[in-house]
Write a protein that holds these residues in place. Structure first.
Motif, short mmCIF file in Angstrom:
data_model
loop_
_atom_site.label_atom_id
_atom_site.label_comp_id
_atom_site.label_asym_id
_atom_site.label_seq_id
_atom_site.Cartn_x
_atom_site.Cartn_y
_atom_site.Cartn_z
N LYS A 137 50.21 31.36 36.35
CA LYS A 137 50.27 30.09 37.08
C LYS A 137 49.90 30.28 38.54
O LYS A 137 49.29 29.40 39.16
CB LYS A 137 51.67 29.47 36.96
CG LYS A 137 51.90 28.80 35.61
CD LYS A 137 53.20 28.04 35.59
CE LYS A 137 53.37 27.30 34.27
NZ LYS A 137 54.63 26.52 34.21
N ARG A 138 50.25 31.45 39.09
CA ARG A 138 49.89 31.71 40.50
C ARG A 138 48.38 31.76 40.68
O ARG A 138 47.84 31.24 41.64
CB ARG A 138 50.55 33.01 40.98
CG ARG A 138 52.05 32.88 41.24
CD ARG A 138 52.57 34.05 42.05
NE ARG A 138 52.53 35.29 41.33
CZ ARG A 138 53.52 35.74 40.56
NH1 ARG A 138 54.61 35.02 40.40
NH2 ARG A 138 53.42 36.91 39.95
N VAL A 139 47.67 32.42 39.75
CA VAL A 139 46.21 32.50 39.90
C VAL A 139 45.55 31.18 39.50
O VAL A 139 44.46 30.86 39.99
CB VAL A 139 45.61 33.68 39.11
CG1 VAL A 139 46.22 34.99 39.57
CG2 VAL A 139 45.76 33.51 37.61
N ARG A 197 39.14 33.14 46.66
CA ARG A 197 39.59 33.33 45.28
C ARG A 197 39.19 32.12 44.44
O ARG A 197 39.16 31.00 44.95
CB ARG A 197 41.11 33.50 45.24
CG ARG A 197 41.62 34.65 46.09
CD ARG A 197 43.13 34.55 46.24
NE ARG A 197 43.65 35.59 47.12
CZ ARG A 197 44.91 35.66 47.54
NH1 ARG A 197 45.78 34.75 47.16
NH2 ARG A 197 45.29 36.63 48.34
N PHE A 198 38.94 32.34 43.17
CA PHE A 198 38.68 31.23 42.27
C PHE A 198 39.07 31.61 40.84
O PHE A 198 39.15 32.79 40.49
CB PHE A 198 37.22 30.75 42.34
CG PHE A 198 36.19 31.78 41.93
CD1 PHE A 198 35.70 31.82 40.63
CD2 PHE A 198 35.70 32.68 42.85
CE1 PHE A 198 34.73 32.74 40.26
CE2 PHE A 198 34.73 33.61 42.49
CZ PHE A 198 34.25 33.64 41.19
N TYR A 199 39.30 30.58 40.02
CA TYR A 199 39.78 30.76 38.65
C TYR A 199 39.12 29.71 37.76
O TYR A 199 38.95 28.56 38.16
CB TYR A 199 41.30 30.60 38.60
CG TYR A 199 41.90 30.63 37.21
CD1 TYR A 199 42.24 31.83 36.60
CD2 TYR A 199 42.12 29.44 36.50
CE1 TYR A 199 42.78 31.85 35.31
CE2 TYR A 199 42.66 29.46 35.22
CZ TYR A 199 42.99 30.67 34.64
OH TYR A 199 43.52 30.69 33.36
N SER A 275 39.78 39.61 37.10
CA SER A 275 40.77 39.75 36.03
C SER A 275 40.53 38.73 34.94
O SER A 275 40.17 37.58 35.22
CB SER A 275 42.19 39.57 36.59
OG SER A 275 42.53 40.63 37.45
N PHE A 276 40.74 39.16 33.69
CA PHE A 276 40.58 38.30 32.52
C PHE A 276 41.94 38.14 31.83
O PHE A 276 42.65 39.13 31.62
CB PHE A 276 39.58 38.90 31.54
CG PHE A 276 38.20 39.06 32.12
CD1 PHE A 276 37.25 38.06 31.97
CD2 PHE A 276 37.85 40.20 32.83
CE1 PHE A 276 35.98 38.19 32.50
CE2 PHE A 276 36.58 40.34 33.38
CZ PHE A 276 35.64 39.34 33.21
#
Length: 325
Positions: A137-139, A197-199, A275-276
């Motif tokens: 949830k943080r990312v 940062r992105f997700y 990260s995955f």
């Protein structure tokens, strides 16, 4: 002359007073900021201690309940043992057999201890699961809205009108161009990132083969065998019934509990991290660390060939709403 000196003294004194007032204001503001910071740290420390204590109390309560159960069973065993001894001394053997049928309590303590161990494992597993979900949830706070760039799509890819889905077809859908991939089934997004940062999340459900991740802007678009970190792709893939790091050599197999149905990708450009995640279970699949990014990064998808229909499902950029979580 004297008057000028006095005026100069007054100006200096006034300047010193103004400086002192400015210092006092800065000091007050700074102290407020530090006080707020200290209070925040103290609150975090108290929450940390409280969480640990609550976990300990929960485990202790479970242990005490099971210990009480063990004691109760021991008392029952002792009572039955006493009754059995009394009946053994009796000459009424029929009465003995009627009141003491063959019954075994062998393994009672072992079963109780096993139950305790299983309960503890379940508790810790649940705590680990909560921590994984909290980390994901943080990312996810850095979620971005992406659309596919048809100008980069491999010539036999089919892209949905909303630019969110892509799959391979047997017909040529695009003309060749300098930006287009011609040897691998890739498509980039229109959006790129060169800091921060992105997700994003990709649905891979019903696929038997796929590749996804991020690529640097200057990747080769006309060559084969380049889908690995050496050539500027940071990716994972599903191929031949296994999930791998990199699609082309060096390809490293990953040991996963299950194949993900939706993959989350988090990138910290400045930290050199990709990260995955399994977006459904919050499990970390793999992380590239210590990467050196010097140009724009583009999310990319590769649905692989349709394999005579067995891999015809689309890769889907799923809508993600942080505020809906």
């Amino acid at each position: 002359m004297v008057e000028q000196r006095r005026k100069k003294i007054q100006e200096l004194q006034s300047s010193v007073q103004l400086s002192q007032r400015a210092v006092d204001r800065e000091k007050s503001t700074g102290l407020q900021a530090f006080s707020a910071l200290i209070e925040s740290v103290q609150r975090s420390r108290e929450r940390f201690i409280q969480e640990l204590q609550e976990k300990h109390r929960h485990i202790q309560t479970q242990a005490e309940a099971l210990l009480q159960q063990l004691k109760q069973e021991i008392c029952e065993l002792e009572q039955r043992s006493t009754e059995a001894e009394q009946l053994l001394r009796s000459e009424d053997h029929l009465h003995f057999l009627q009141h003491c049928p063959p019954e075994t309590f062998e393994g009672t303590a072992a079963r109780a201890l096993t139950e305790l161990e299983e309960n503890l494992k379940e508790t810790f597993t649940e705590e680990i699961k909560k921590e994984l979900q909290a980390k994901l949830k943080r990312v996810q706070q850095f979620a971005v809205d992406l659309t596919l760039d048809t100008d980069t799509a491999y010539v036999k890819l089919s892209v949905s009108k909303d630019l969110k889905q892509v799959h391979h077809t047997n017909q040529k859908n695009f003309r060749d161009s300098p930006q287009r991939f011609t040897c691998i089934f890739n498509i980039l997004t229109k959006q790129s990132f060169s800091s921060g940062r992105f997700y994003f999340e990709v649905q891979v459900k019903d696929k038997t083969a796929w590749v996804l991740g991020v690529a640097k802007e200057s990747v080769e678009r006309k060559k084969r065998d380049t889908l690995n970190s050496k050539y500027g792709y940071w990716c994972i893939c599903l191929e031949s019934g296994n999930v791998f790091v990199n699609y082309h050599e060096p390809r490293v197999p990953l040991s996963l509990k299950r194949f993900p149905q939706k993959v989350g990708v988090f990138v910290d450009y400045d930290e050199g991290l990709v990260s995955f995640y399994d977006a459904d279970t919050a499990d970390l699949i793999y992380s590239f660390t210590g990467c050196s990014f010097r140009e724009k990064l583009f999310p990319f998808l590769n649905p692989n060939g349709n394999q005579n229909g067995s891999n015809s499902a689309s890769l889907i950029l799923t809508a993600f709403c942080v505020y809906c979580q």
